[in-house]
Scaffold this motif. Structure first.
Motif, PDB file in Angstrom:
ATOM      1  N   ILE A 100       7.110  -3.683 -15.055  1.00 28.64           N
ATOM      2  CA  ILE A 100       5.823  -3.522 -15.731  1.00 28.64           C
ATOM      3  C   ILE A 100       5.725  -2.086 -16.242  1.00 28.64           C
ATOM      4  O   ILE A 100       5.904  -1.140 -15.456  1.00 28.64           O
ATOM      5  CB  ILE A 100       4.650  -3.830 -14.778  1.00 28.64           C
ATOM      6  CG1 ILE A 100       4.790  -5.216 -14.147  1.00 28.64           C
ATOM      7  CG2 ILE A 100       3.310  -3.650 -15.487  1.00 28.64           C
ATOM      8  CD1 ILE A 100       4.682  -6.385 -15.107  1.00 28.64           C
ATOM      9  N   PRO A 101       5.476  -1.904 -17.557  1.00 27.03           N
ATOM     10  CA  PRO A 101       5.422  -0.533 -18.115  1.00 27.03           C
ATOM     11  C   PRO A 101       4.486   0.376 -17.317  1.00 27.03           C
ATOM     12  O   PRO A 101       3.393  -0.044 -16.918  1.00 27.03           O
ATOM     13  CB  PRO A 101       4.900  -0.756 -19.544  1.00 27.03           C
ATOM     14  CG  PRO A 101       5.291  -2.166 -19.873  1.00 27.03           C
ATOM     15  CD  PRO A 101       5.200  -2.927 -18.555  1.00 27.03           C
ATOM     16  N   GLY A 102       5.024   1.549 -16.971  1.00 27.11           N
ATOM     17  CA  GLY A 102       4.192   2.542 -16.275  1.00 27.11           C
ATOM     18  C   GLY A 102       4.335   2.492 -14.766  1.00 27.11           C
ATOM     19  O   GLY A 102       3.964   3.454 -14.076  1.00 27.11           O
ATOM     20  N   VAL A 103       4.906   1.405 -14.242  1.00 27.07           N
ATOM     21  CA  VAL A 103       5.026   1.308 -12.777  1.00 27.07           C
ATOM     22  C   VAL A 103       6.093   2.281 -12.276  1.00 27.07           C
ATOM     23  O   VAL A 103       5.871   3.016 -11.314  1.00 27.07           O
ATOM     24  CB  VAL A 103       5.351  -0.134 -12.342  1.00 27.07           C
ATOM     25  CG1 VAL A 103       5.773  -0.179 -10.867  1.00 27.07           C
ATOM     26  CG2 VAL A 103       4.169  -1.045 -12.587  1.00 27.07           C
ATOM     27  N   LEU A 104       7.213   2.332 -12.972  1.00 28.52           N
ATOM     28  CA  LEU A 104       8.251   3.298 -12.575  1.00 28.52           C
ATOM     29  C   LEU A 104       7.949   4.615 -13.286  1.00 28.52           C
ATOM     30  O   LEU A 104       7.796   4.632 -14.507  1.00 28.52           O
ATOM     31  CB  LEU A 104       9.642   2.799 -12.980  1.00 28.52           C
ATOM     32  CG  LEU A 104      10.176   1.587 -12.216  1.00 28.52           C
ATOM     33  CD1 LEU A 104      11.601   1.282 -12.647  1.00 28.52           C
ATOM     34  CD2 LEU A 104      10.116   1.827 -10.709  1.00 28.52           C
ATOM     35  N   GLY A 105       7.811   5.691 -12.501  1.00 29.64           N
ATOM     36  CA  GLY A 105       7.536   6.995 -13.137  1.00 29.64           C
ATOM     37  C   GLY A 105       8.827   7.549 -13.712  1.00 29.64           C
ATOM     38  O   GLY A 105       9.857   6.860 -13.708  1.00 29.64           O
ATOM     39  N   SER A 106       8.822   8.778 -14.195  1.00 33.00           N
ATOM     40  CA  SER A 106      10.012   9.387 -14.825  1.00 33.00           C
ATOM     41  C   SER A 106      11.150   9.463 -13.818  1.00 33.00           C
ATOM     42  O   SER A 106      12.302   9.269 -14.149  1.00 33.00           O
ATOM     43  CB  SER A 106       9.668  10.803 -15.284  1.00 33.00           C
ATOM     44  OG  SER A 106       9.201  11.478 -14.124  1.00 33.00           O
TER      45      SER A 106
ATOM     46  N   SER B 109       0.835  -1.223   0.000  1.00 33.99           N
ATOM     47  CA  SER B 109       0.000   0.000   0.000  1.00 33.99           C
ATOM     48  C   SER B 109       0.861   1.262   0.000  1.00 33.99           C
ATOM     49  O   SER B 109       0.355   2.367   0.024  1.00 33.99           O
ATOM     50  CB  SER B 109      -0.873  -0.010   1.260  1.00 33.99           C
ATOM     51  OG  SER B 109       0.009  -0.040   2.383  1.00 33.99           O
ATOM     52  N   GLN B 110       2.168   1.082  -0.050  1.00 35.84           N
ATOM     53  CA  GLN B 110       3.073   2.244   0.002  1.00 35.84           C
ATOM     54  C   GLN B 110       3.787   2.472  -1.326  1.00 35.84           C
ATOM     55  O   GLN B 110       3.920   1.547  -2.127  1.00 35.84           O
ATOM     56  CB  GLN B 110       4.171   1.966   1.058  1.00 35.84           C
ATOM     57  CG  GLN B 110       3.641   1.609   2.429  1.00 35.84           C
ATOM     58  CD  GLN B 110       2.941   2.784   3.094  1.00 35.84           C
ATOM     59  OE1 GLN B 110       3.360   3.927   2.902  1.00 35.84           O
ATOM     60  NE2 GLN B 110       1.866   2.500   3.784  1.00 35.84           N
ATOM     61  N   SER B 111       4.256   3.695  -1.522  1.00 33.73           N
ATOM     62  CA  SER B 111       5.226   4.044  -2.556  1.00 33.73           C
ATOM     63  C   SER B 111       4.888   3.464  -3.930  1.00 33.73           C
ATOM     64  O   SER B 111       3.742   3.388  -4.316  1.00 33.73           O
ATOM     65  CB  SER B 111       6.602   3.539  -2.107  1.00 33.73           C
ATOM     66  OG  SER B 111       7.567   3.843  -3.084  1.00 33.73           O
ATOM     67  N   ILE B 112       5.891   3.021  -4.618  1.00 36.67           N
ATOM     68  CA  ILE B 112       5.739   2.622  -6.034  1.00 36.67           C
ATOM     69  C   ILE B 112       4.748   1.472  -6.184  1.00 36.67           C
ATOM     70  O   ILE B 112       3.835   1.507  -7.017  1.00 36.67           O
ATOM     71  CB  ILE B 112       7.120   2.256  -6.607  1.00 36.67           C
ATOM     72  CG1 ILE B 112       8.012   3.498  -6.668  1.00 36.67           C
ATOM     73  CG2 ILE B 112       6.985   1.618  -7.984  1.00 36.67           C
ATOM     74  CD1 ILE B 112       9.472   3.208  -6.927  1.00 36.67           C
ATOM     75  N   LEU B 113       4.857   0.454  -5.314  1.00 36.60           N
ATOM     76  CA  LEU B 113       3.933  -0.683  -5.413  1.00 36.60           C
ATOM     77  C   LEU B 113       2.504  -0.227  -5.143  1.00 36.60           C
ATOM     78  O   LEU B 113       1.574  -0.562  -5.879  1.00 36.60           O
ATOM     79  CB  LEU B 113       4.336  -1.784  -4.426  1.00 36.60           C
ATOM     80  CG  LEU B 113       5.505  -2.686  -4.827  1.00 36.60           C
ATOM     81  CD1 LEU B 113       5.741  -3.755  -3.761  1.00 36.60           C
ATOM     82  CD2 LEU B 113       5.250  -3.319  -6.178  1.00 36.60           C
TER      83      LEU B 113
ATOM     84  N   ASP C  15       7.975  -6.991  -5.843  1.00 34.76           N
ATOM     85  CA  ASP C  15       8.636  -5.693  -6.023  1.00 34.76           C
ATOM     86  C   ASP C  15       9.510  -5.701  -7.278  1.00 34.76           C
ATOM     87  O   ASP C  15       9.381  -4.844  -8.151  1.00 34.76           O
ATOM     88  CB  ASP C  15       9.496  -5.376  -4.794  1.00 34.76           C
ATOM     89  CG  ASP C  15      10.071  -3.964  -4.843  1.00 34.76           C
ATOM     90  OD1 ASP C  15       9.584  -3.090  -4.113  1.00 34.76           O
ATOM     91  OD2 ASP C  15      11.001  -3.747  -5.662  1.00 34.76           O
ATOM     92  N   ALA C  16      10.366  -6.720  -7.386  1.00 37.28           N
ATOM     93  CA  ALA C  16      11.324  -6.756  -8.508  1.00 37.28           C
ATOM     94  C   ALA C  16      10.609  -6.879  -9.852  1.00 37.28           C
ATOM     95  O   ALA C  16      10.990  -6.243 -10.832  1.00 37.28           O
ATOM     96  CB  ALA C  16      12.293  -7.919  -8.312  1.00 37.28           C
ATOM     97  N   VAL C  17       9.542  -7.710  -9.895  1.00 35.33           N
ATOM     98  CA  VAL C  17       8.807  -7.909 -11.148  1.00 35.33           C
ATOM     99  C   VAL C  17       7.994  -6.661 -11.500  1.00 35.33           C
ATOM    100  O   VAL C  17       7.997  -6.197 -12.641  1.00 35.33           O
ATOM    101  CB  VAL C  17       7.884  -9.152 -11.040  1.00 35.33           C
ATOM    102  CG1 VAL C  17       6.892  -9.203 -12.186  1.00 35.33           C
ATOM    103  CG2 VAL C  17       8.727 -10.432 -11.006  1.00 35.33           C
ATOM    104  N   SER C  18       7.352  -6.077 -10.488  1.00 32.73           N
ATOM    105  CA  SER C  18       6.482  -4.912 -10.749  1.00 32.73           C
ATOM    106  C   SER C  18       7.255  -3.760 -11.371  1.00 32.73           C
ATOM    107  O   SER C  18       6.748  -3.062 -12.245  1.00 32.73           O
ATOM    108  CB  SER C  18       5.824  -4.451  -9.440  1.00 32.73           C
ATOM    109  OG  SER C  18       5.074  -5.514  -8.891  1.00 32.73           O
TER     110      SER C  18
ATOM    111  N   ILE D  36      -0.576  -0.498  -7.832  1.00 32.61           N
ATOM    112  CA  ILE D  36      -1.807  -1.248  -7.553  1.00 32.61           C
ATOM    113  C   ILE D  36      -3.009  -0.308  -7.673  1.00 32.61           C
ATOM    114  O   ILE D  36      -4.005  -0.630  -8.332  1.00 32.61           O
ATOM    115  CB  ILE D  36      -1.723  -1.903  -6.159  1.00 32.61           C
ATOM    116  CG1 ILE D  36      -0.676  -3.025  -6.169  1.00 32.61           C
ATOM    117  CG2 ILE D  36      -3.085  -2.430  -5.715  1.00 32.61           C
ATOM    118  CD1 ILE D  36      -0.290  -3.554  -4.800  1.00 32.61           C
ATOM    119  N   LYS D  37      -2.868   0.919  -7.131  1.00 31.26           N
ATOM    120  CA  LYS D  37      -3.984   1.893  -7.192  1.00 31.26           C
ATOM    121  C   LYS D  37      -4.295   2.218  -8.668  1.00 31.26           C
ATOM    122  O   LYS D  37      -5.438   2.303  -9.073  1.00 31.26           O
ATOM    123  CB  LYS D  37      -3.599   3.170  -6.440  1.00 31.26           C
ATOM    124  CG  LYS D  37      -4.819   3.991  -6.021  1.00 31.26           C
ATOM    125  CD  LYS D  37      -4.587   4.976  -4.854  1.00 31.26           C
ATOM    126  CE  LYS D  37      -3.754   6.190  -5.102  1.00 31.26           C
ATOM    127  NZ  LYS D  37      -2.403   6.274  -5.411  1.00 31.26           N
TER     128      LYS D  37
END
Ligand code: 4FV
Length: 248
Positions: free
Chosen positions: A155-161, A18-22, A149-152, A26-27
């Motif tokens: 996933i395109p779009g999970v890591l922002g700029s 429920s925190q940060s990038i993950l 965490d490592a797989v997510s 998910i949201k």
């Protein structure tokens, strides 16, 4: 990607999801993580999920029935993802394995506890075992979180700029070069001038050399599967001669 996690302690995973990038991924629906409590599939009135090991020995073993029934109840018959048990006897997780997993639509992760899981459950519902490292944890939950965490991240779009999966440890197969940010001087320690030069070719060369150097020092075995161009080989030759020259 949809990830189903089978665990006795879903509450252990919720905060990290429920925190940060993950949490953001998910949201934003970029990844779905469903947590299933194996205890909800017990059939005895004590809701027990483990028992003494046949053949004796210390500790308890997770019973097959609740696990097999939890999978049967929550994995569609045409589930074509990978069903993974996190365990020290599994294939060691590497960035290469993570890149493979990130291509899947669905993953199912089983978290063990105690001395492990009845082998018949693994034979029934598990395709492969993965280990996050050669040490023994109290449970597979941390392993499941590491995989998620490592797989997510891939996933395109999970890591922002502001984050990127390019140019990092293991993405190039090398350890990552040193990073610096403001201020230019910290406690009398300056940032390497080259990084302030604006000469991107020279900066890229400096970073590649630092990555080669660090990998040579800390993980020389990784160099075996690195594609090296002429400049890389020249740098490594000079580095080896320098190091050999320094040897007593
Ligand atoms: C582990 C690992 C790990 C072993 C017994 C949970 C524990 C208990 N999982 N990489 N290393 N699992 O130690 O993934 O079942």
């Amino acid at each position: 990607m949809k990830i189903k996690v089978f665990t006795l302690f879903p509450e252990m995973l919720r905060p990290m999801l429920s925190q940060s990038i993950l949490g953001r991924a998910i949201k934003n629906g970029l990844i779905e993580v469903e947590l299933y409590n194996i205890r909800d599939y017990t059939q005895d009135r004590h809701r027990s999920t483990d028992d003494y090991p046949f053949g004796g020995g210390a500790g308890m073993v997770m019973s097959a029935q609740p696990i097999v029934d939890a999978f049967a109840a929550n994995l569609p018959a045409d589930f074509h993802g990978r069903r993974i048990y996190l365990s020290p006897r599994g294939q060691t997780l590497t960035q290469r394995v993570v890149e493979e997993l990130a291509k899947e639509e669905d993953l199912a992760l089983l978290c063990g506890h105690y001395e492990g899981v009845d082998q018949r459950a693994l034979d029934q519902v598990i395709d492969e075992e993965l280990s996050i490292g050669d040490y023994v944890l109290t449970g597979g939950e941390l392993g499941a979180l590491v995989v998620i965490d490592a797989v997510s991240r891939l996933i395109p779009g999970v890591l922002g700029s502001e984050e990127s999966s390019e140019d990092e440890s293991f993405s190039s197969g090398l350890l990552e070069y040193p990073q610096y940010t403001r201020p230019r001087e910290y406690r009398g320690l300056a940032v390497p001038d080259i990084l302030l030069s604006g000469d991107h070719a020279k900066i890229a060369r400096w970073r590649r050399d630092r990555a080669l150097e660090l990998t040579y020092e800390r993980r020389p075995e990784l160099l075996e599967n690195i594609e090296m161009d002429k400049k890389d080989r020249l740098f490594m030759k000079a580095l080896r001669e320098k190091r050999e020259g320094e040897m007593p």
